[in-house]
Design an enzyme around this catalytic site. Structure first.
Site, short mmCIF file in Angstrom:
data_model
loop_
_atom_site.label_atom_id
_atom_site.label_comp_id
_atom_site.label_asym_id
_atom_site.label_seq_id
_atom_site.Cartn_x
_atom_site.Cartn_y
_atom_site.Cartn_z
N HIS A 174 0.84 -1.19 0.00
CA HIS A 174 0.00 0.00 0.00
C HIS A 174 0.88 1.25 0.00
CE1 HIS A 174 -2.91 3.01 1.36
NE2 HIS A 174 -3.86 2.18 0.93
N GLU A 246 -3.66 1.98 -7.31
CA GLU A 246 -4.06 3.11 -6.49
C GLU A 246 -3.28 4.36 -6.90
OE1 GLU A 246 -3.20 2.61 -2.37
OE2 GLU A 246 -1.17 1.91 -2.72
#
Length: 329
Positions: A174, A246
């Site tokens: 992430h 993302e």
């Protein structure tokens, strides 16, 4: 009412009508964001052999994955607030589970499950989430795992520990782990291997920051991230991976990549997989979108042929909003 993609899973063209969830619930953690909506097919709460998982993945089903971070708690009310957060987790998860059971029950009339959900809470809540998952229709994932299998690494949570708790997925790479904790693609590659060793499905995150997008090097950045973290895997192993794109410039900012931008990058990521592993594997590998996806724009984003779902952030903090995203498939 299904739309057929070339070599892809049939997905509902319209949402199955269901009764709305009763009142709004707040997902615990109150300050966190890390949810995912995507497509995969894994038997809930069971660690299947690699071969069996590959067979299950052959027909991917829509899936929603929800993650949270714990809120800070200070002062004498700490214990009380912890219990409040735990209660909110239970209530919100049960509401989501109730909605999902109705969705899947309705889906029996069209011969397929509509959606699968994975909830990814902070580590202290994993056991609680697992207990709730046994009563509802979703699975449990972790927000991270250690790159080490064992040893004197105080504070780390190993893949073997997560495996023993019934965790089936783990979010790896992430952007916050990269920026705040200095995780490199090399470290993330090690974590991917560790997850697969213990039959945990890696949810691998990649994406560019604003400066890289403005400099028009975003494709090069994503190519490097994907190749360095995943391309050491064999054909069987790569089929166990979920990729989440993302755009860092859109996370938590309220700015969302346009459907055209999302589709462009997702198609590029799928082309990278096709170059390395072949089009058949690329067509079946889930690629999720993770930049300010919410109940209002989810359907438009998911309508793109290469967007298999979304990594949900702030919108995962309210059960009704998250359920609306689930119902957007």
């Amino acid at each position: 009412a299904h739309r057929a993609g070339v070599g892809r899973e049939l997905r509902p063209e319209t949402a199955v009508p269901v009764q709305p969830v009763q009142p709004n619930g707040v997902i615990p953690g109150a300050t966190g964001e890390n949810g995912i909506v995507g497509q995969t097919r894994v038997e809930p709460r069971h660690h299947l052999p690699q071969v069996q998982r590959s067979r299950d993945r052959a027909r991917r089903l829509p899936c929603a994955i929800l993650g949270m971070r714990s809120a800070r708690c200070f002062g004498p009310r700490r214990g009380f607030e912890r219990r409040q957060r735990a209660h909110r987790l239970q209530e919100s998860a049960r509401r989501c589970g109730d909605r999902l059971r109705r969705l899947n029950y309705a889906a029996e009339f069209i011969g397929a499950r509509v959606v699968e959900v994975i909830i990814c809470p902070p580590a202290p809540y994993l056991e609680m989430a697992y207990d709730i998952a046994t009563e509802n229709d979703f699975m449990v994932g972790a927000q991270n795992l250690s790159q080490w299998d064992g040893g004197a690494y105080t504070g780390e949570v190993s893949a073997s520990m997560l495996h023993s708790m019934g965790v089936t997925h783990a979010i790896l790479g992430h952007s916050e782990r990269r920026s705040y904790f200095g995780e490199t693609d090399s470290i993330i590659a090690t974590k991917v291997d560790m997850a697969l060793k213990y039959s945990i499905i890696p949810i691998y995150c990649c994406g560019e920051v604003l400066a890289e997008r403005q400099s028009e090097i975003h494709f090069q950045v994503v190519r490097r991230q994907v190749s360095e973290a995943l391309f050491h895997l064999g054909k069987e192993a790569i089929q166990q991976v979920i990729i989440a794109y993302e755009p860092v410039w859109a996370i938590g900012t309220g700015v969302t990549a346009s459907p055209e931008q999302a589709q462009e990058m997702h198609a590029f990521i799928r082309s990278l997989i096709a170059e390395k592993y072949g089009s058949e594997i690329a067509d079946e590998l889930p690629v999720l979108y993770g930049g300010s996806c919410n109940a209002k724009n989810a359907a438009e984003l998911f309508a793109n042929p290469d967007v298999d779902g979304g990594l949900i952030g702030g919108a995962s903090l309210k059960a009704d909003d998250f359920a609306a995203i689930v119902n957007a498939f």
